[in-house]
Design a protein around this motif. Structure first.
Motif, PDB file in Angstrom:
ATOM      1  N   TRP A   1      18.085   7.026   6.037  1.00 35.05           N
ATOM      2  CA  TRP A   1      18.967   7.644   5.050  1.00 35.05           C
ATOM      3  C   TRP A   1      19.923   8.689   5.650  1.00 35.05           C
ATOM      4  O   TRP A   1      20.749   9.259   4.939  1.00 35.05           O
ATOM      5  CB  TRP A   1      18.171   8.273   3.917  1.00 35.05           C
TER       6      TRP A   1
ATOM      7  N   GLU B   1       3.807  10.479   3.229  1.00 35.46           N
ATOM      8  CA  GLU B   1       4.344  11.337   2.178  1.00 35.46           C
ATOM      9  C   GLU B   1       5.719  11.891   2.513  1.00 35.46           C
ATOM     10  O   GLU B   1       6.583  11.999   1.638  1.00 35.46           O
ATOM     11  CB  GLU B   1       3.391  12.512   1.928  1.00 35.46           C
ATOM     12  N   LYS B   2       5.950  12.255   3.758  1.00 41.13           N
ATOM     13  CA  LYS B   2       7.186  12.919   4.154  1.00 41.13           C
ATOM     14  C   LYS B   2       8.375  11.952   4.106  1.00 41.13           C
ATOM     15  O   LYS B   2       8.306  10.842   4.649  1.00 41.13           O
ATOM     16  CB  LYS B   2       7.052  13.500   5.562  1.00 41.13           C
ATOM     17  N   PRO B   3       9.486  12.349   3.477  1.00 39.35           N
ATOM     18  CA  PRO B   3      10.668  11.475   3.400  1.00 39.35           C
ATOM     19  C   PRO B   3      11.164  10.988   4.758  1.00 39.35           C
ATOM     20  O   PRO B   3      11.659   9.871   4.870  1.00 39.35           O
ATOM     21  CB  PRO B   3      11.708  12.365   2.714  1.00 39.35           C
ATOM     22  N   SER B   4      11.033  11.814   5.777  1.00 44.79           N
ATOM     23  CA  SER B   4      11.536  11.431   7.100  1.00 44.79           C
ATOM     24  C   SER B   4      10.715  10.311   7.735  1.00 44.79           C
ATOM     25  O   SER B   4      11.221   9.579   8.601  1.00 44.79           O
ATOM     26  CB  SER B   4      11.533  12.644   8.042  1.00 44.79           C
TER      27      SER B   4
ATOM     28  N   ARG C   1       7.950   8.256   5.862  1.00 50.63           N
ATOM     29  CA  ARG C   1       7.136   7.336   5.066  1.00 50.63           C
ATOM     30  C   ARG C   1       7.557   5.873   5.185  1.00 50.63           C
ATOM     31  O   ARG C   1       6.701   4.981   5.170  1.00 50.63           O
ATOM     32  CB  ARG C   1       7.109   7.785   3.613  1.00 50.63           C
ATOM     33  N   THR C   2       8.853   5.586   5.314  1.00 52.03           N
ATOM     34  CA  THR C   2       9.273   4.197   5.482  1.00 52.03           C
ATOM     35  C   THR C   2       8.809   3.650   6.830  1.00 52.03           C
ATOM     36  O   THR C   2       8.273   2.539   6.925  1.00 52.03           O
ATOM     37  CB  THR C   2      10.800   4.061   5.362  1.00 52.03           C
TER      38      THR C   2
END
Length: 254
Positions: free
Chosen positions: A73, A97-100, A102-103
């Motif tokens: 992102w 959990e962390k946006p950086s 998790r994917t």
């Protein structure tokens, strides 16, 4: 945490040699190795060095990747620079959990083969670097997350990765005693029987739990550590072979 490593081409090629043939190895040496910063006798993650990682896309042939994960992102170069130094490590307990992360935690995990890593010990207001490695000198296999980020302006792709960390074992508790941190940390070192499990993509909660069960500190019986030359500042020797040689500090022997 793990911000400093030692990685030779020989260590990085261990997995390729284990599963590939000589023709494949020569091709990696000729085409991929020149694109890296190897050999790394000492490299800081803040330098964002390029090395080899093994991914779920091809667990045998490595990819060239830059240390410091850039999430999908991230919109541009400026945003990349802002986040880059904060994604050198991924705290294992929160990668889903962390946006950086998790994917990447679900779909893009990787293996990083290194000769060892460095950590700093705090004593009477000073820091002393240690080199941690296997007693048998074989490479350590570190768990990582990775992502292939597309630079919007140029359309070029950049492979990036983060080293997953976990709670420090008893040996690391003695070494990694930074008073600013809640407790000792160390990279997630995978034993040989867990390497393949780390690369399996997550499809559901059962798979996610299976990955989480792999995230724990290495017991440490096969590891050893010694103090080395300074890694920071004007006294650092830089990226040279002797940087990992044992150096005695008399004040630590008192």
């Amino acid at each position: 945490m793990c911000y400093d490593i030692k990685a030779s081409l020989e260590a990085q090629l261990k997995r390729a040699r284990q599963y590939g043939d000589e023709i494949a190895i020569r091709e990696i040496e000729q085409k991929l190795a020149p694109l890296t910063d190897l050999p790394l006798y000492h490299a800081s993650g803040f330098q964002h060095p390029k090395l080899l990682i093994y991914t779920e896309e091809d667990p045998v042939v490595p990819e060239v990747a830059t240390w410091g994960l850039v999430p999908h992102w991230v919109k541009d170069e400026n945003q990349k620079k802002k986040i880059w130094n904060n994604t050198l490590n991924a705290r294992g307990e929160t990668i889903f959990e962390k946006p950086s992360f998790r994917t990447a935690a679900k779909y893009h995990r990787c293996l990083i083969y290194v000769d060892g890593f460095y950590e700093h010990h705090h004593f009477k207001g000073k820091t002393y670097p240690y080199f941690i490695h296997r007693k048998d000198k074989k490479p350590l296999v570190l768990a990582g997350l990775w992502n292939r980020w597309k630079e919007p302006d140029t359309g070029e792709y950049l492979n990036t990765f983060s080293i997953v960390t976990t709670e420090g074992n008893p040996m690391m508790a003695r070494i990694h005693n930074n008073p600013k941190l809640e407790g000792p940390r160390m990279p997630l070192i995978l034993p040989s029987d867990m390497e393949e499990k780390w690369l399996v993509p997550v499809e559901d909660e059962v798979d996610e739990k299976a990955i989480q069960e792999l995230i724990h500190s290495s017991p440490g019986e096969d590891l050893e550590a010694h103090t080395v030359h300074k890694l920071r500042g004007k006294d650092s020797l830089g990226n040279v072979p002797k940087i990992s040689e044992e150096v005695a500090y008399p004040e630590l022997q008192e």
